[in-house]
Motif scaffolding. Structure first.
Motif, mmCIF file in Angstrom:
data_model
loop_
_atom_site.group_PDB
_atom_site.id
_atom_site.type_symbol
_atom_site.label_atom_id
_atom_site.label_comp_id
_atom_site.label_asym_id
_atom_site.label_seq_id
_atom_site.Cartn_x
_atom_site.Cartn_y
_atom_site.Cartn_z
ATOM 1 N N UNK A 274 11.299 -8.391 8.179
ATOM 2 C CA UNK A 274 12.659 -8.360 8.735
ATOM 3 C C UNK A 274 12.700 -8.036 10.231
ATOM 4 N N UNK A 275 11.539 -7.687 10.812
ATOM 5 C CA UNK A 275 11.486 -7.410 12.242
ATOM 6 C C UNK A 275 11.996 -6.042 12.651
ATOM 7 N N UNK A 276 12.245 -5.161 11.683
ATOM 8 C CA UNK A 276 12.763 -3.822 11.994
ATOM 9 C C UNK A 276 11.744 -3.009 12.788
ATOM 10 N N UNK A 277 12.249 -2.269 13.772
ATOM 11 C CA UNK A 277 11.428 -1.360 14.566
ATOM 12 C C UNK A 277 11.905 0.062 14.301
ATOM 13 N N UNK A 278 10.999 1.018 14.409
ATOM 14 C CA UNK A 278 11.324 2.439 14.194
ATOM 15 C C UNK A 278 11.870 2.722 12.801
ATOM 16 N N UNK A 279 11.481 1.924 11.830
ATOM 17 C CA UNK A 279 11.915 2.127 10.441
ATOM 18 C C UNK A 279 10.718 2.326 9.517
ATOM 19 N N UNK A 280 9.522 2.492 10.100
ATOM 20 C CA UNK A 280 8.317 2.558 9.290
ATOM 21 C C UNK A 280 8.196 3.896 8.554
ATOM 22 N N UNK A 281 7.690 3.806 7.338
ATOM 23 C CA UNK A 281 7.399 4.964 6.510
ATOM 24 C C UNK A 281 5.938 4.851 6.080
ATOM 25 N N UNK A 282 5.291 5.970 5.885
ATOM 26 C CA UNK A 282 3.927 5.949 5.369
ATOM 27 C C UNK A 282 3.966 5.798 3.858
ATOM 28 N N UNK A 283 3.175 4.872 3.331
ATOM 29 C CA UNK A 283 3.010 4.770 1.882
ATOM 30 C C UNK A 283 2.065 5.891 1.451
ATOM 31 N N UNK A 284 1.810 6.012 0.158
ATOM 32 C CA UNK A 284 0.837 7.010 -0.295
ATOM 33 C C UNK A 284 -0.528 6.733 0.330
ATOM 34 N N UNK A 285 -0.921 5.457 0.365
ATOM 35 C CA UNK A 285 -2.181 5.099 1.003
ATOM 36 C C UNK A 285 -2.144 5.458 2.482
ATOM 37 N N UNK A 286 -1.039 5.169 3.149
ATOM 38 C CA UNK A 286 -0.893 5.496 4.564
ATOM 39 C C UNK A 286 -0.976 6.994 4.817
ATOM 40 N N UNK A 287 -0.411 7.782 3.924
ATOM 41 C CA UNK A 287 -0.500 9.241 4.042
ATOM 42 C C UNK A 287 -1.950 9.694 3.929
ATOM 43 N N UNK A 288 -2.690 9.102 2.994
ATOM 44 C CA UNK A 288 -4.113 9.427 2.842
ATOM 45 C C UNK A 288 -4.894 9.027 4.091
ATOM 46 N N UNK A 289 -4.579 7.871 4.644
ATOM 47 C CA UNK A 289 -5.253 7.414 5.855
ATOM 48 C C UNK A 289 -5.000 8.372 7.014
ATOM 49 N N UNK A 290 -3.757 8.840 7.156
ATOM 50 C CA UNK A 290 -3.426 9.761 8.235
ATOM 51 C C UNK A 290 -4.042 11.139 8.008
ATOM 52 N N UNK A 291 -4.139 11.574 6.760
ATOM 53 C CA UNK A 291 -4.804 12.842 6.449
ATOM 54 C C UNK A 291 -6.282 12.760 6.824
ATOM 55 N N UNK A 292 -6.936 11.663 6.446
ATOM 56 C CA UNK A 292 -8.347 11.462 6.805
ATOM 57 C C UNK A 292 -8.517 11.466 8.320
ATOM 58 N N UNK A 293 -7.643 10.766 9.030
ATOM 59 C CA UNK A 293 -7.713 10.730 10.496
ATOM 60 C C UNK A 293 -7.571 12.138 11.072
ATOM 61 N N UNK A 294 -6.581 12.885 10.578
ATOM 62 C CA UNK A 294 -6.325 14.223 11.096
ATOM 63 C C UNK A 294 -7.510 15.160 10.855
ATOM 64 N N UNK A 295 -8.072 15.113 9.667
ATOM 65 C CA UNK A 295 -9.208 15.971 9.349
ATOM 66 C C UNK A 295 -10.438 15.626 10.192
ATOM 67 N N UNK A 296 -10.596 14.353 10.510
ATOM 68 C CA UNK A 296 -11.729 13.933 11.347
ATOM 69 C C UNK A 296 -11.525 14.270 12.814
ATOM 70 N N UNK A 297 -10.272 14.518 13.210
ATOM 71 C CA UNK A 297 -9.964 14.864 14.602
ATOM 72 C C UNK A 297 -10.189 16.353 14.881
ATOM 73 N N UNK A 298 -10.259 17.166 13.827
ATOM 74 C CA UNK A 298 -10.418 18.623 14.019
ATOM 75 C C UNK A 298 -11.800 18.986 14.493
#
Length: 64
Positions: A40-64
């Motif tokens: 639909x071309x929407x901007x600033x409407x993104x949400x993290x899926x469960x997989x996306x949440x896991x991906x961001x958790x992995x990224x955050x833990x690797x950044x520490x």
């Protein structure tokens, strides 16, 4: 980095190359590339899926 997202407008689930993620001073997740829904071309409407949440958790833990 590719992250699994869901459009808050049309509910489409998609993978998006967000570039390098970061957090601002309020610990809000920021993406280098602005996600745009491929359906639909929407901007600033993104949400993290469960997989996306896991991906961001992995990224955050690797950044520490």
């Amino acid at each position: 980095m590719i992250v699994n997202l869901k459009c808050g407008n049309c509910q489409r689930i998609y993978n998006f190359e967000v570039g390098k993620p970061s957090m601002d001073e309020n610990f809000t997740l920021q993406f280098e590339n602005k996600p745009i829904c491929p359906k639909c071309g929407a901007e600033d409407k993104e949400l993290l899926t469960e997989l996306g949440q896991s991906q961001m958790t992995d990224w955050h833990l690797n950044e520490l």
